[in-house]
Design a protein around this motif. Structure first.
Motif, PDB file in Angstrom:
ATOM      1  N   LEU A  36       0.826  -1.209   0.000  1.00 37.85           N
ATOM      2  CA  LEU A  36       0.000   0.000   0.000  1.00 37.85           C
ATOM      3  C   LEU A  36       0.858   1.256   0.000  1.00 37.85           C
ATOM      4  CD1 LEU A  36      -2.829  -0.888   2.540  1.00 37.85           C
ATOM      5  CD2 LEU A  36      -3.064  -0.542   0.090  1.00 37.85           C
ATOM      6  N   ALA A  37       1.892   1.254   0.804  1.00 36.98           N
ATOM      7  CA  ALA A  37       2.776   2.415   0.871  1.00 36.98           C
ATOM      8  C   ALA A  37       3.470   2.649  -0.469  1.00 36.98           C
ATOM      9  CB  ALA A  37       3.810   2.231   1.980  1.00 36.98           C
ATOM     10  N   ARG A  38       3.915   1.564  -1.101  1.00 42.21           N
ATOM     11  CA  ARG A  38       4.555   1.697  -2.420  1.00 42.21           C
ATOM     12  C   ARG A  38       3.572   2.242  -3.445  1.00 42.21           C
ATOM     13  NH1 ARG A  38       7.567  -4.038  -2.092  1.00 42.21           N
ATOM     14  NH2 ARG A  38       9.413  -3.355  -0.955  1.00 42.21           N
ATOM     15  N   ARG A  39       2.354   1.723  -3.406  1.00 41.76           N
ATOM     16  CA  ARG A  39       1.332   2.191  -4.351  1.00 41.76           C
ATOM     17  C   ARG A  39       1.022   3.663  -4.101  1.00 41.76           C
ATOM     18  NH1 ARG A  39      -0.305   2.452  -9.163  1.00 41.76           N
ATOM     19  NH2 ARG A  39      -2.539   2.592  -9.442  1.00 41.76           N
ATOM     20  N   ALA A  40       0.918   4.066  -2.841  1.00 39.79           N
ATOM     21  CA  ALA A  40       0.660   5.467  -2.515  1.00 39.79           C
ATOM     22  C   ALA A  40       1.812   6.350  -2.988  1.00 39.79           C
ATOM     23  CB  ALA A  40       0.445   5.631  -1.007  1.00 39.79           C
ATOM     24  N   LEU A  47       1.027  12.044  -9.533  1.00 42.63           N
ATOM     25  CA  LEU A  47       0.352  13.315  -9.329  1.00 42.63           C
ATOM     26  C   LEU A  47       1.338  14.477  -9.439  1.00 42.63           C
ATOM     27  CD1 LEU A  47      -2.245  14.820  -8.655  1.00 42.63           C
ATOM     28  CD2 LEU A  47      -1.743  14.458  -6.235  1.00 42.63           C
ATOM     29  N   GLN A  48       2.513  14.300  -8.862  1.00 43.17           N
ATOM     30  CA  GLN A  48       3.530  15.348  -8.936  1.00 43.17           C
ATOM     31  C   GLN A  48       3.972  15.557 -10.385  1.00 43.17           C
ATOM     32  OE1 GLN A  48       6.823  14.708  -6.326  1.00 43.17           O
ATOM     33  NE2 GLN A  48       7.885  16.560  -6.930  1.00 43.17           N
ATOM     34  N   GLU A  49       4.180  14.471 -11.127  1.00 39.69           N
ATOM     35  CA  GLU A  49       4.582  14.586 -12.529  1.00 39.69           C
ATOM     36  C   GLU A  49       3.509  15.303 -13.347  1.00 39.69           C
ATOM     37  OE1 GLU A  49       5.364  10.596 -13.767  1.00 39.69           O
ATOM     38  OE2 GLU A  49       7.179  10.438 -12.541  1.00 39.69           O
ATOM     39  N   ASP A  78      -8.883   7.819 -12.934  1.00 38.81           N
ATOM     40  CA  ASP A  78      -8.379   6.678 -12.167  1.00 38.81           C
ATOM     41  C   ASP A  78      -8.442   6.905 -10.660  1.00 38.81           C
ATOM     42  OD1 ASP A  78      -7.839   5.409 -14.539  1.00 38.81           O
ATOM     43  OD2 ASP A  78      -5.679   5.831 -14.491  1.00 38.81           O
ATOM     44  N   ALA A  79      -8.402   8.156 -10.216  1.00 39.70           N
ATOM     45  CA  ALA A  79      -8.314   8.461  -8.785  1.00 39.70           C
ATOM     46  C   ALA A  79      -9.426   7.819  -7.955  1.00 39.70           C
ATOM     47  CB  ALA A  79      -8.268   9.971  -8.565  1.00 39.70           C
ATOM     48  N   LEU A  86      -7.892   1.350  -2.343  1.00 39.05           N
ATOM     49  CA  LEU A  86      -7.128   1.607  -1.122  1.00 39.05           C
ATOM     50  C   LEU A  86      -8.002   1.443   0.121  1.00 39.05           C
ATOM     51  CD1 LEU A  86      -4.467   2.479   0.183  1.00 39.05           C
ATOM     52  CD2 LEU A  86      -5.169   4.847  -0.142  1.00 39.05           C
ATOM     53  N   GLN A  87      -9.228   1.951   0.057  1.00 40.28           N
ATOM     54  CA  GLN A  87     -10.154   1.803   1.187  1.00 40.28           C
ATOM     55  C   GLN A  87     -10.462   0.330   1.452  1.00 40.28           C
ATOM     56  OE1 GLN A  87     -13.320   4.433  -0.163  1.00 40.28           O
ATOM     57  NE2 GLN A  87     -12.890   5.802   1.552  1.00 40.28           N
TER      58      GLN A  87
END
Length: 127
Positions: A36-40, A47-49, A78-79, A86-87
């Motif tokens: 999950l952390a890697r996916r986040a 998002l930054q890109e 996709d968000a 994630l939930q």
């Protein structure tokens, strides 16, 4: 003396099983949390890109603006799906933690019962 060794042996087996099972469940949850952390992190980088692409688009470059707009649109599409996933993963983690706590409590009760039985057996043998 052999009768007292048996409850200790069973207690050790139960304790070992409880620790092994707890370790395995904790490892599995740790792996899920790491995923999950890697996916986040990946989503954050995307998002930054997208944000950088949108702010760095040259005013006279319609192709770059179109690409940035398409990327931003796709990310927005996709968000909600990613957030929903994630939930679901968080809910599954919470369920597994609750199950683990319940199993641990059961094993602790069994261990306490074994100690009580051992103590009672030792008390009956004492003069």
């Amino acid at each position: 003396a052999p009768a007292t060794a048996r409850p200790d042996s069973a207690a050790e087996v139960i304790r070992h099983l409880a620790e092994s099972e707890a370790d395995a469940e904790a490892d599995e949850m740790s792996q899920e949390m790491l995923a999950l952390a890697r996916r986040a992190d990946g989503l954050q980088r995307q998002l930054q890109e997208i944000s950088e692409a949108a702010t760095n688009v040259a005013p006279g470059a319609p192709g770059s603006a179109a690409a940035a707009a398409a990327s931003a649109t796709q990310a927005m599409r996709d968000a909600p799906e990613l957030f929903s996933h994630l939930q679901e993963l968080i809910a599954e983690k919470d369920r597994l933690e609750q199950q683990l706590r319940g199993e641990q409590a059961d094993l602790e009760r069994q261990l306490a019962a074994l100690y009580t039985a051992r103590d009672a057996a030792q008390g009956q043998r004492s003069p």
